[in-house]
Design a protein around this motif. Structure first.
Motif, PDB file in Angstrom:
ATOM      1  N   THR A 174     -21.862  56.572  -9.626  1.00 58.59           N
ATOM      2  CA  THR A 174     -23.121  57.152 -10.102  1.00 58.59           C
ATOM      3  C   THR A 174     -23.717  56.313 -11.224  1.00 58.59           C
ATOM      4  N   PHE A 175     -22.858  55.864 -12.148  1.00 60.38           N
ATOM      5  CA  PHE A 175     -23.371  55.105 -13.295  1.00 60.38           C
ATOM      6  C   PHE A 175     -23.864  53.719 -12.878  1.00 60.38           C
ATOM      7  N   LEU A 176     -23.387  53.203 -11.736  1.00 62.90           N
ATOM      8  CA  LEU A 176     -23.893  51.928 -11.230  1.00 62.90           C
ATOM      9  C   LEU A 176     -25.247  52.124 -10.547  1.00 62.90           C
ATOM     10  N   ALA A 177     -25.357  53.209  -9.790  1.00 63.34           N
ATOM     11  CA  ALA A 177     -26.598  53.467  -9.048  1.00 63.34           C
ATOM     12  C   ALA A 177     -27.782  53.696  -9.981  1.00 63.34           C
ATOM     13  N   SER A 178     -27.507  54.207 -11.166  1.00 64.77           N
ATOM     14  CA  SER A 178     -28.593  54.499 -12.108  1.00 64.77           C
ATOM     15  C   SER A 178     -28.928  53.311 -13.008  1.00 64.77           C
ATOM     16  N   ALA A 179     -28.185  52.200 -12.860  1.00 60.30           N
ATOM     17  CA  ALA A 179     -28.419  51.021 -13.700  1.00 60.30           C
ATOM     18  C   ALA A 179     -29.463  50.106 -13.063  1.00 60.30           C
ATOM     19  N   SER A 180     -30.277  49.482 -13.914  1.00 58.91           N
ATOM     20  CA  SER A 180     -31.325  48.588 -13.413  1.00 58.91           C
ATOM     21  C   SER A 180     -30.817  47.170 -13.190  1.00 58.91           C
ATOM     22  N   VAL A 186     -23.101  47.801 -17.580  1.00 57.10           N
ATOM     23  CA  VAL A 186     -22.084  47.706 -18.624  1.00 57.10           C
ATOM     24  C   VAL A 186     -22.398  48.679 -19.759  1.00 57.10           C
ATOM     25  N   ALA A 187     -23.670  48.783 -20.125  1.00 55.12           N
ATOM     26  CA  ALA A 187     -24.066  49.709 -21.194  1.00 55.12           C
ATOM     27  C   ALA A 187     -23.757  51.154 -20.813  1.00 55.12           C
ATOM     28  N   ASN A 188     -23.828  51.454 -19.527  1.00 56.19           N
ATOM     29  CA  ASN A 188     -23.555  52.821 -19.065  1.00 56.19           C
ATOM     30  C   ASN A 188     -22.098  53.229 -19.250  1.00 56.19           C
ATOM     31  N   LEU A 189     -21.233  52.276 -19.542  1.00 58.88           N
ATOM     32  CA  LEU A 189     -19.838  52.613 -19.816  1.00 58.88           C
ATOM     33  C   LEU A 189     -19.705  53.454 -21.081  1.00 58.88           C
ATOM     34  N   ASP A 190     -20.759  53.485 -21.894  1.00 57.50           N
ATOM     35  CA  ASP A 190     -20.753  54.300 -23.112  1.00 57.50           C
ATOM     36  C   ASP A 190     -21.179  55.739 -22.853  1.00 57.50           C
ATOM     37  N   LEU A 191     -21.599  56.058 -21.624  1.00 60.86           N
ATOM     38  CA  LEU A 191     -21.985  57.425 -21.310  1.00 60.86           C
ATOM     39  C   LEU A 191     -20.781  58.350 -21.427  1.00 60.86           C
ATOM     40  N   THR A 192     -21.025  59.586 -21.850  1.00 57.87           N
ATOM     41  CA  THR A 192     -19.937  60.567 -21.886  1.00 57.87           C
ATOM     42  C   THR A 192     -19.694  61.111 -20.477  1.00 57.87           C
ATOM     43  N   LEU A 193     -18.498  61.628 -20.272  1.00 61.62           N
ATOM     44  CA  LEU A 193     -18.188  62.217 -18.970  1.00 61.62           C
ATOM     45  C   LEU A 193     -19.079  63.429 -18.699  1.00 61.62           C
ATOM     46  N   GLU A 194     -19.499  64.115 -19.741  1.00 66.69           N
ATOM     47  CA  GLU A 194     -20.421  65.245 -19.556  1.00 66.69           C
ATOM     48  C   GLU A 194     -21.717  64.759 -18.916  1.00 66.69           C
ATOM     49  N   THR A 195     -22.233  63.618 -19.377  1.00 67.21           N
ATOM     50  CA  THR A 195     -23.455  63.042 -18.811  1.00 67.21           C
ATOM     51  C   THR A 195     -23.231  62.559 -17.393  1.00 67.21           C
ATOM     52  N   VAL A 196     -22.110  61.864 -17.169  1.00 68.08           N
ATOM     53  CA  VAL A 196     -21.806  61.324 -15.834  1.00 68.08           C
ATOM     54  C   VAL A 196     -21.648  62.448 -14.821  1.00 68.08           C
ATOM     55  N   LEU A 197     -20.909  63.489 -15.181  1.00 67.06           N
ATOM     56  CA  LEU A 197     -20.719  64.615 -14.263  1.00 67.06           C
ATOM     57  C   LEU A 197     -22.046  65.304 -13.971  1.00 67.06           C
ATOM     58  N   GLN A 199     -24.831  63.868 -13.653  1.00 65.96           N
ATOM     59  CA  GLN A 199     -25.622  63.022 -12.765  1.00 65.96           C
ATOM     60  C   GLN A 199     -25.115  63.027 -11.332  1.00 65.96           C
ATOM     61  N   GLN A 200     -23.929  63.592 -11.103  1.00 65.50           N
ATOM     62  CA  GLN A 200     -23.357  63.590  -9.759  1.00 65.50           C
ATOM     63  C   GLN A 200     -24.198  64.440  -8.814  1.00 65.50           C
ATOM     64  N   ARG A 201     -24.280  63.986  -7.580  1.00 65.56           N
ATOM     65  CA  ARG A 201     -25.039  64.729  -6.578  1.00 65.56           C
ATOM     66  C   ARG A 201     -24.329  66.027  -6.227  1.00 65.56           C
ATOM     67  N   THR A 202     -25.112  67.076  -6.050  1.00 64.45           N
ATOM     68  CA  THR A 202     -24.551  68.377  -5.681  1.00 64.45           C
ATOM     69  C   THR A 202     -24.935  68.778  -4.266  1.00 64.45           C
ATOM     70  N   ASP A 203     -25.749  67.915  -3.608  1.00 59.99           N
ATOM     71  CA  ASP A 203     -26.201  68.256  -2.255  1.00 59.99           C
ATOM     72  C   ASP A 203     -25.289  67.687  -1.183  1.00 59.99           C
ATOM     73  N   VAL A 204     -24.224  66.992  -1.594  1.00 62.18           N
ATOM     74  CA  VAL A 204     -23.265  66.443  -0.635  1.00 62.18           C
ATOM     75  C   VAL A 204     -21.860  66.790  -1.104  1.00 62.18           C
ATOM     76  N   THR A 205     -20.932  66.867  -0.161  1.00 56.87           N
ATOM     77  CA  THR A 205     -19.537  67.138  -0.475  1.00 56.87           C
ATOM     78  C   THR A 205     -18.716  65.915  -0.114  1.00 56.87           C
ATOM     79  N   THR A 206     -17.969  65.394  -1.082  1.00 55.99           N
ATOM     80  CA  THR A 206     -17.131  64.226  -0.856  1.00 55.99           C
ATOM     81  C   THR A 206     -15.664  64.625  -0.951  1.00 55.99           C
ATOM     82  N   PRO A 207     -14.764  63.773  -0.460  1.00 55.42           N
ATOM     83  CA  PRO A 207     -13.329  64.072  -0.575  1.00 55.42           C
ATOM     84  C   PRO A 207     -12.855  64.159  -2.021  1.00 55.42           C
TER      85      PRO A 207
END
Length: 261
Positions: A174-180, A186-197, A199-207
């Protein structure tokens, strides 16, 4: 293509030469972040310049038992299956694929034990668990995954008495897809897990989606649960949704390898 790994073909040699996984790109970003190197320049390099590990290979005429033993013995997440004559890749199998075969086999042949997964000792529990919190950074989470050789981390909210609120998978891009660009990634590595979670898609189910069970679930019920959801792992929780343990597809396959040996 919703792929976590891709086989690499060398047109000069006319053969399969390796595997490139989503996690390889993430490891490259971590490495250049820690080395304070120019990741933008590296992003222009060819795939062939990326260091890759020597892989074990399966043959199309191997049986499933051989495949699952190879996965377990070499601690691999993916096992490429080849045609030996021309080194073409037929498929890549995972623990989830093997577990799906076991589910079908045992549902047709006989019922499984009615003992609970906790009583059977399947999974990881209590003080052996590795967890993360909502306020930890993505870089800290990836370091934990790397140092403990894990593929996912349960995320807890200490503000709610350690309640399990999510799961961060090492293959989550997710953090790669949102990077320009590479520097932004690399800067997105500073995101908190709260932010990353968030951003996760909720319209699909993954393993890797969050699925839970209790210590009282039997092996039979876990197999039926897998047949329905095709999960990579189940998180064992108590009545307050606090984490007790983790049961992965690898754990279940390893249990049946021990039972059949």
């Amino acid at each position: 293509h919703d792929m976590q790994v891709a086989p690499l073909w060398d047109p000069a040699l006319c053969q399969f030469v390796g595997m490139l996984a989503v996690t390889d790109f993430i490891d490259i970003l971590r490495h250049y972040r820690q080395a304070k190197a120019d990741v933008a320049a590296r992003s222009q390099h060819h795939v062939q310049t990326i260091p890759m590990s020597v892989l074990s290979l399966g043959r199309y005429d191997h049986d499933v038992k051989t495949g699952r033993r190879m996965l377990h013995h070499y601690s691999m997440d993916f096992l490429p299956i080849l045609y030996p004559d021309d080194m073409r890749v037929l498929a890549c199998i995972t623990y989830t694929n093997v577990l799906e075969h076991l589910v079908t086999h045992f549902r047709e042949q006989r019922r499984l034990f009615d003992d609970s997964i906790y009583e059977l000792g399947i999974g990881t529990y209590h003080e052996n668990l590795v967890t993360a919190t909502l306020h930890q950074t993505l870089e800290e989470a990836l370091d934990l995954l790397h140092s403990h050789s894990l593929s996912a981390l349960p995320v807890l909210n200490h503000a709610e008495n350690g309640k399990l609120v999510g799961v961060y998978s090492r293959s989550d891009i997710t953090f790669l897809a949102s990077a320009s660009d590479a520097q932004d990634a690399v800067a997105n590595l500073d995101l908190t897990l709260e932010t990353v979670l968030g951003q996760q898609r909720t319209d699909v189910t993954t393993p890797d989606a969050l699925h839970t069970c209790t210590k009282g679930h039997t092996l039979q019920s876990i197999f039926e649960y897998f047949a329905q959801l095709r999960f990579n792992r189940l998180f064992v929780v108590d009545e307050q949704d606090r984490l007790v343990g983790v049961v992965s597809a690898r754990d279940l396959v390893a249990y049946f390898l021990e039972e059949s040996s």
